[in-house]
Design a protein around this motif. Structure first.
Motif, PDB file in Angstrom:
ATOM      1  N   PHE A 286       0.872  -1.189  -0.127  1.00 24.52           N
ATOM      2  CA  PHE A 286       0.001  -0.014  -0.044  1.00 24.52           C
ATOM      3  C   PHE A 286       0.895   1.191   0.081  1.00 24.52           C
ATOM      4  CE2 PHE A 286      -4.018  -1.855   0.862  1.00 24.52           C
ATOM      5  CZ  PHE A 286      -3.883  -3.040   1.175  1.00 24.52           C
ATOM      6  N   LEU A 287       0.575   2.435  -1.036  1.00 27.71           N
ATOM      7  CA  LEU A 287       1.064   3.356  -0.874  1.00 27.71           C
ATOM      8  C   LEU A 287       0.272   4.434  -0.019  1.00 27.71           C
ATOM      9  CD1 LEU A 287       3.509   5.314  -1.917  1.00 27.71           C
ATOM     10  CD2 LEU A 287       2.091   5.600  -3.822  1.00 27.71           C
ATOM     11  N   GLY A 288       0.780   5.162   0.766  1.00 31.51           N
ATOM     12  CA  GLY A 288       0.066   6.209   1.702  1.00 31.51           C
ATOM     13  C   GLY A 288       0.940   7.369   1.860  1.00 31.51           C
ATOM     14  N   LYS A 289       0.393   8.115   2.609  1.00 31.30           N
ATOM     15  CA  LYS A 289       1.022   9.457   3.229  1.00 31.30           C
ATOM     16  C   LYS A 289       1.911   9.055   4.244  1.00 31.30           C
ATOM     17  CE  LYS A 289      -2.643  13.104   2.489  1.00 31.30           C
ATOM     18  NZ  LYS A 289      -3.435  13.984   3.024  1.00 31.30           N
ATOM     19  N   MET A 290       3.084   9.772   4.149  1.00 26.89           N
ATOM     20  CA  MET A 290       4.306   9.546   5.070  1.00 26.89           C
ATOM     21  C   MET A 290       3.907  10.160   6.637  1.00 26.89           C
ATOM     22  SD  MET A 290       8.361  10.579   4.939  1.00 26.89           S
ATOM     23  CE  MET A 290       8.535   9.673   3.286  1.00 26.89           C
ATOM     24  N   PRO A 291       4.096   9.196   7.517  1.00 26.32           N
ATOM     25  CA  PRO A 291       3.837   9.862   9.003  1.00 26.32           C
ATOM     26  C   PRO A 291       4.671  10.770   9.258  1.00 26.32           C
ATOM     27  CG  PRO A 291       4.018   7.428   8.891  1.00 26.32           C
ATOM     28  CD  PRO A 291       4.478   7.724   7.514  1.00 26.32           C
ATOM     29  N   VAL A 292       4.201  11.540  10.203  1.00 28.11           N
ATOM     30  CA  VAL A 292       4.707  12.811  10.756  1.00 28.11           C
ATOM     31  C   VAL A 292       6.056  12.627  11.334  1.00 28.11           C
ATOM     32  CG1 VAL A 292       4.644  14.962  12.577  1.00 28.11           C
ATOM     33  CG2 VAL A 292       2.780  14.081  11.277  1.00 28.11           C
ATOM     34  N   HIS A 293       6.338  11.466  12.154  1.00 30.48           N
ATOM     35  CA  HIS A 293       7.519  11.375  12.634  1.00 30.48           C
ATOM     36  C   HIS A 293       8.667  10.887  11.699  1.00 30.48           C
ATOM     37  CE1 HIS A 293       6.304   7.443  12.209  1.00 30.48           C
ATOM     38  NE2 HIS A 293       7.334   6.728  12.295  1.00 30.48           N
TER      39      HIS A 293
ATOM     40  N   GLU B  48       8.990  14.903   9.227  1.00 27.03           N
ATOM     41  CA  GLU B  48       9.364  15.995   9.914  1.00 27.03           C
ATOM     42  C   GLU B  48      10.761  15.631  10.867  1.00 27.03           C
ATOM     43  OE1 GLU B  48       6.499  18.133   8.330  1.00 27.03           O
ATOM     44  OE2 GLU B  48       8.372  18.648   9.630  1.00 27.03           O
ATOM     45  N   TYR B  49      10.969  14.490  11.252  1.00 31.66           N
ATOM     46  CA  TYR B  49      12.059  14.289  12.294  1.00 31.66           C
ATOM     47  C   TYR B  49      13.018  13.441  11.758  1.00 31.66           C
ATOM     48  CZ  TYR B  49       8.959  16.765  15.281  1.00 31.66           C
ATOM     49  OH  TYR B  49       7.824  17.529  15.772  1.00 31.66           O
ATOM     50  N   VAL B  50      12.953  12.225  11.011  1.00 35.95           N
ATOM     51  CA  VAL B  50      13.506  11.206  10.319  1.00 35.95           C
ATOM     52  C   VAL B  50      14.782  11.087  11.088  1.00 35.95           C
ATOM     53  CG1 VAL B  50      14.649  10.723   8.133  1.00 35.95           C
ATOM     54  CG2 VAL B  50      12.861  12.522   8.196  1.00 35.95           C
ATOM     55  N   THR B  51      14.635  10.380  12.313  1.00 37.08           N
ATOM     56  CA  THR B  51      15.867   9.918  12.980  1.00 37.08           C
ATOM     57  C   THR B  51      15.378   8.406  13.599  1.00 37.08           C
ATOM     58  OG1 THR B  51      14.992  10.360  15.365  1.00 37.08           O
ATOM     59  CG2 THR B  51      16.560  12.031  14.136  1.00 37.08           C
ATOM     60  N   GLU B  52      16.149   7.529  13.702  1.00 35.54           N
ATOM     61  CA  GLU B  52      15.737   6.095  14.208  1.00 35.54           C
ATOM     62  C   GLU B  52      15.299   5.916  15.361  1.00 35.54           C
ATOM     63  OE1 GLU B  52      18.956   3.377  14.055  1.00 35.54           O
ATOM     64  OE2 GLU B  52      17.761   1.660  13.731  1.00 35.54           O
ATOM     65  N   PHE B  53      15.572   7.321  16.482  1.00 35.53           N
ATOM     66  CA  PHE B  53      15.070   7.345  17.621  1.00 35.53           C
ATOM     67  C   PHE B  53      13.580   7.489  17.498  1.00 35.53           C
ATOM     68  CE2 PHE B  53      15.569   7.393  21.951  1.00 35.53           C
ATOM     69  CZ  PHE B  53      14.843   8.678  22.773  1.00 35.53           C
ATOM     70  N   ASN B  54      13.107   8.401  16.784  1.00 35.25           N
ATOM     71  CA  ASN B  54      11.785   8.886  16.491  1.00 35.25           C
ATOM     72  C   ASN B  54      11.055   7.605  16.141  1.00 35.25           C
ATOM     73  OD1 ASN B  54      13.264  11.481  15.864  1.00 35.25           O
ATOM     74  ND2 ASN B  54      11.404  11.738  17.092  1.00 35.25           N
ATOM     75  N   TYR B  55      11.741   6.971  15.141  1.00 36.23           N
ATOM     76  CA  TYR B  55      11.162   5.719  14.478  1.00 36.23           C
ATOM     77  C   TYR B  55      10.943   4.596  15.528  1.00 36.23           C
ATOM     78  CZ  TYR B  55      10.666   1.553  11.653  1.00 36.23           C
ATOM     79  OH  TYR B  55      10.115   0.322  11.072  1.00 36.23           O
ATOM     80  N   LEU B  56      11.828   4.473  16.250  1.00 38.36           N
ATOM     81  CA  LEU B  56      11.654   3.427  17.115  1.00 38.36           C
ATOM     82  C   LEU B  56      10.748   3.454  18.169  1.00 38.36           C
ATOM     83  CD1 LEU B  56      15.714   2.533  17.430  1.00 38.36           C
ATOM     84  CD2 LEU B  56      13.731   1.036  16.494  1.00 38.36           C
ATOM     85  N   PHE B  57      10.750   4.765  18.614  1.00 38.41           N
ATOM     86  CA  PHE B  57       9.725   5.029  19.601  1.00 38.41           C
ATOM     87  C   PHE B  57       8.265   4.884  19.084  1.00 38.41           C
ATOM     88  CE2 PHE B  57       6.738   8.366  21.622  1.00 38.41           C
ATOM     89  CZ  PHE B  57       6.871   7.924  22.958  1.00 38.41           C
ATOM     90  N   ASN B  58       8.041   5.259  17.880  1.00 41.63           N
ATOM     91  CA  ASN B  58       6.597   5.097  17.232  1.00 41.63           C
ATOM     92  C   ASN B  58       6.442   3.649  17.107  1.00 41.63           C
ATOM     93  OD1 ASN B  58       4.459   6.305  15.409  1.00 41.63           O
ATOM     94  ND2 ASN B  58       5.369   4.751  14.136  1.00 41.63           N
ATOM     95  N   GLU B  59       7.302   2.641  16.931  1.00 41.56           N
ATOM     96  CA  GLU B  59       7.115   1.317  16.743  1.00 41.56           C
ATOM     97  C   GLU B  59       6.635   0.599  17.938  1.00 41.56           C
ATOM     98  OE1 GLU B  59       6.694   1.079  13.121  1.00 41.56           O
ATOM     99  OE2 GLU B  59       7.509  -0.860  13.602  1.00 41.56           O
ATOM    100  N   ILE B  60       7.337   1.137  19.084  1.00 37.91           N
ATOM    101  CA  ILE B  60       6.877   0.742  20.549  1.00 37.91           C
ATOM    102  C   ILE B  60       5.514   1.151  20.884  1.00 37.91           C
ATOM    103  CG2 ILE B  60       7.584   0.849  22.944  1.00 37.91           C
ATOM    104  CD1 ILE B  60      10.579   0.795  21.836  1.00 37.91           C
ATOM    105  N   TYR B  61       5.428   2.677  20.694  1.00 38.38           N
ATOM    106  CA  TYR B  61       4.057   3.181  20.750  1.00 38.38           C
ATOM    107  C   TYR B  61       3.021   2.796  20.278  1.00 38.38           C
ATOM    108  CZ  TYR B  61       1.000   7.083  22.583  1.00 38.38           C
ATOM    109  OH  TYR B  61       0.078   7.727  23.133  1.00 38.38           O
ATOM    110  N   ASN B  62       3.062   2.179  19.230  1.00 36.48           N
ATOM    111  CA  ASN B  62       1.986   1.671  18.448  1.00 36.48           C
ATOM    112  C   ASN B  62       1.467   0.286  19.030  1.00 36.48           C
ATOM    113  OD1 ASN B  62       1.504   3.765  16.508  1.00 36.48           O
ATOM    114  ND2 ASN B  62       2.992   2.559  15.131  1.00 36.48           N
TER     115      ASN B  62
END
Length: 797
Positions: free
Chosen positions: A651-658, A661-675
């Motif tokens: 599926f192709l969709g809109k890119m999430p804000v994290h 806008e931020y593009v760091t692995e730290f933000n990405y990993l937090f998002n995966e855990i928070y989900n």
């Protein structure tokens, strides 16, 4: 310019609709510059291959059954069947793994050769003359001459016939859809809530194959089926017992009484000869003897001699026979009542389908009973005659029919019907379903006749045959054109300056990546020039994956430089770069970005550009690309691979804000855990099952997130997890220790055989989120804000 794409079927993309997955507003379209992020195997290369179909003007060999459509900014739609049309207005250039395999076989084949490419140099006059003749032979639609014009006329004829066939098919489909809707709406009869055009086509084809007569119902059958659908389950009807009495015994008794011989002790001749007088006298005795002294009729004296004379005539034997006849008459009368009322069936207890059979059997029973009653009446009549003429025997009553067998046979037939009725109670649902199907097919068969379906199909087949013939002519003409184009390409290759092309690749390698030891050199003479990679004056045989990526991308950039510098490049050129980053180090990632920025982005001489990547560092650099027309000319997208009911789709969709806008692995990993922590709609375990790939990576993501967080929190060691106890006041939860040490590494081999436990992962994530919120609220709220969640938002509120 391409704004949207719908993908019915292409590799991992199935039934993908743009407006449902991206949106339908002005911000939900492809812009001048489009950045796409996705994990490995999410579908990035598959998407690039759809664009590559436009570049080549034909469907990719691996996806011959594909269906897709591009929506352009001028409102037109180009489908997989119209790729030649889009090529007329767009120059598409795609870099992906297919480009590398096609153009740089050295990376994959033992012969180590690389295809030559077009960088214009000195022109050969003679070849140019030959090229001119070939161009004239090809001609153009605008000039109304040449092969292209001939193909255009053939295609016009093809389009006309195709449109006529489609129009005929559409008219028929409209009728079929209307009829299917009528059937669907008549639920009380047909019970077909999902009946559609596919369903009615299937039924019509079945009628066409087997003949309409097999499905048309007569009026009575149709009425019976309609009645059956209104039937409710009937109560069980008890079986009728067979008649156990022996009718032959009654006949034998009657005949015995009729033929029994008796004589008076002193008969009175006049009475013997006149049975009416005899009966009159006997009845008179009842009214006179012991009651009167004189005759009530004539007044004569009734003396004792008369009574003795009459008593000798009407003796005890005759009275006994009369008593036996009287008793037997009552027995016969009781038998008549019993048989007459033996069967009492309520017609309403039977299904309407059996009413005719029931009526017939009841009539047969009544006829049998009537015949039996006639026999009884004859017995009664004869017995009464003997009773009146007691001294004269009667003839035997002969019976040719076994009434026991005859009536019990009819009872047996009724019992079979009762069993059939009771069985229908058990099978009512299946019988009603059969009736529905018969009524449905009768309706469809009538519709078949009404619209003359057979003629409609024959007409459509004839029209399809006509446009298929024209299509064959089109194919032949295309092959002729392709032959001319092949000759033209061969001549164009001969006028290329291959050395200049190799020099341009080497310039990019040197200027952007500092690889002076790697060079691309040409061997042979035109038109048989081949390229090889040289490292330190020797043929390079063991290039790293990163070096292969650099060389192949420089090769691509050298190929398109002339097109980038062309006068109309801003109006026609669309560049699609798919994941150029493999195992490159940080410097090479930056130089790859610099090459794209300098050669393409900064010059702003392209109509549209697409860049996809799986690398977060490269994604961060892509944010810095020169925007062709300000912030409004760029858009960001995310490709994901999702599992739905055991069916994996992209599926192709809109890119999430994290990510945007931020593009760091730290933000990405937090998002995966928070989900995994946040409340979700529906069954969480089912959701995790559908995205199990991400869930299975949670232990690694937890470990990497804690390493990042602890490194910045306590930057006093090269092994950040040593400081994990400080985060939990010296008491690390055992479950957390287990997850980051066992689940994220196969330290214990048996972990490789066991699935990750959903409940354990949820508990572990909850421990981390709540602890982080407790000890570092500012950091926690900033992380929430970075992934688009309001700070301090309570989960589940």
């Amino acid at each position: 310019m391409i704004e949207k794409i719908d993908i019915k079927n292409f590799g991992s993309f199935k039934d993908y609709e743009w407006k449902r997955n991206v949106g339908n507003d002005d911000n939900s379209i492809f812009k001048d510059l489009n950045i796409i992020y996705g994990r490995n195997y999410s579908g990035k290369t598959t998407l690039s291959r759809i664009f590559q179909c436009v570049e080549y003007g034909e469907i990719h060999d691996d996806y011959l059954d594909s269906e897709f459509s591009f929506h352009l900014n001028d409102g037109t739609e180009i489908t997989h069947d119209d790729l030649e049309h889009i090529k007329e207005n767009i120059t598409m250039r795609v870099y992906n793994t297919d480009f590398v395999k096609t153009n740089l076989s050295w990376f994959f084949n033992d012969d180590g050769t690389i295809q030559p490419f077009t960088i214009l140099g000195e022109q050969n006059v003679e070849i140019e003359k030959q090229l001119l003749k070939l161009k004239e032979k090809l001609g153009s639609v605008g000039d109304s001459k040449g092969l292209y014009f001939e193909l255009h006329k053939i295609n016009e004829d093809f389009e006309s016939k195709l449109n006529k066939a489609k129009e005929t098919q559409n008219k028929l489909d409209k009728k079929l859809k209307g009829k299917a809707q009528d059937i669907k709406n008549t639920g009380d009869i047909y019970n077909k809530p999902t009946y559609n055009i596919t369903s009615i086509k299937r039924d019509l084809d079945l009628i066409r194959k087997n003949g309409i007569s097999s499905f048309i119902l007569d009026k009575d059958s149709k009425t019976l089926n309609e009645r059956l659908l209104r039937e409710e389950a009937k109560t069980t009807i008890p079986k009728i017992s067979k008649i156990k009495k022996n009718f032959a015994e009654y006949i034998e008794k009657t005949n015995a009484l009729l033929t029994k011989k008796i004589k008076p002790s002193k008969p009175i001749t006049e009475l013997i000869n006149d049975n009416l007088l005899q009966e009159w006298v006997r009845e008179g005795m009842k009214h006179h003897k012991g009651k009167r002294d004189t005759c009530g009729f004539c007044g004569s004296i009734l003396n004792q001699d008369l009574w003795e004379k009459l008593g000798a005539h009407f003796d005890e034997e005759s009275d006994s026979l009369r008593n036996q006849i009287t008793i037997h008459l009552k027995t016969i009368e009781n038998l008549r009542l019993e048989i007459t009322n033996y069967i009492t069936l309520n017609k309403n207890n039977f299904y309407v389908q059996l009413h005719d059979s029931l009526d017939k059997l009841v009539r047969e029973w009544e006829m049998g009973v009537k015949e039996f009653e006639e026999n009884l009446n004859k017995q009664i009549s004869e017995l009464k005659e003997r009773e009146k003429d007691i001294f004269n025997e009667k003839e035997l009553i002969k019976v040719s029919l076994d009434f026991n067998t005859a009536l019990n046979t009819k009872i047996e037939s009724l019992n079979k019907l009762i069993k059939n009725n009771n069985d229908k109670t058990q099978n009512l649902n299946s019988d009603q379903e059969k009736a529905r199907k018969e009524l449905l097919m009768d309706n469809v068969a009538d519709f078949y006749n009404t619209i003359q379906y057979d003629e409609e199909i024959n007409s459509i087949n004839r029209l399809e045959g006509e446009f298929q013939q024209v299509k064959s002519l089109s194919v032949e003409k295309r092959e002729e054109i392709e032959q001319v184009l092949s000759e033209k390409r061969d001549l164009e290759i001969q006028i290329q300056d291959e050395s200049r092309g190799a020099e341009l690749v080497n310039t990019h390698l040197t200027n952007f990546f500092g690889h002076e030891e790697l060079k691309l050199v040409s061997e042979g003479e035109s038109p048989n020039v081949k390229f090889k990679i040289i490292r330190d004056s020797e043929e390079a045989k063991n290039l790293s994956e990163g070096e292969c990526s650099l060389i192949s991308f420089c090769y691509f950039m050298a190929q398109i430089e002339d097109e980038i510098n062309a006068d109309r490049s801003k109006e026609k050129l669309i560049v699609y770069i798919d994941d150029p980053i493999s195992s490159l180090d940080g410097n090479h990632i930056f130089y790859m970005f610099s090459l794209i920025e300098s050669i393409i982005a900064k010059r702003k001489k392209y109509l549209q550009m697409f860049i996809s990547t799986h690398n977060l560092d490269f994604l961060k650099y892509l944010k810095r690309l020169t925007k062709p027309n300000g912030d409004g000319s760029i858009n960001h997208f995310l490709i994901e691979r999702r599992l739905r009911q055991n069916d994996s789709k992209s599926f192709l969709g809109k890119m999430p804000v994290h990510l945007k806008e931020y593009v760091t692995e730290f933000n990405y990993l937090f998002n995966e855990i928070y989900n995994l922590y946040k409340e979700v709609k529906g069954d969480r375990k089912q959701l995790l099952k559908n995205t199990y790939n991400q869930f299975y990576n949670i232990p690694n993501n937890i470990r990497k997130f804690l390493e990042c967080y602890l490194f910045y929190k306590y930057p006093n060691t090269s092994t950040p997890l040593e400081n994990l106890p400080q985060m939990f006041n010296g008491n690390v939860p055992p479950l957390l220790n287990r997850v980051i040490n066992e689940y994220s590494h196969l330290v214990y081999l048996d972990r490789g055989w066991k699935p990750v436990d959903v409940d354990e992962m949820e508990m572990c994530v909850e421990i981390i989120i709540k602890r982080l919120e407790e000890i570092d609220p500012e950091q926690f709220n900033s992380l929430l804000d970075s992934i688009g969640v309001k700070p301090k938002e309570e989960i589940g509120v």
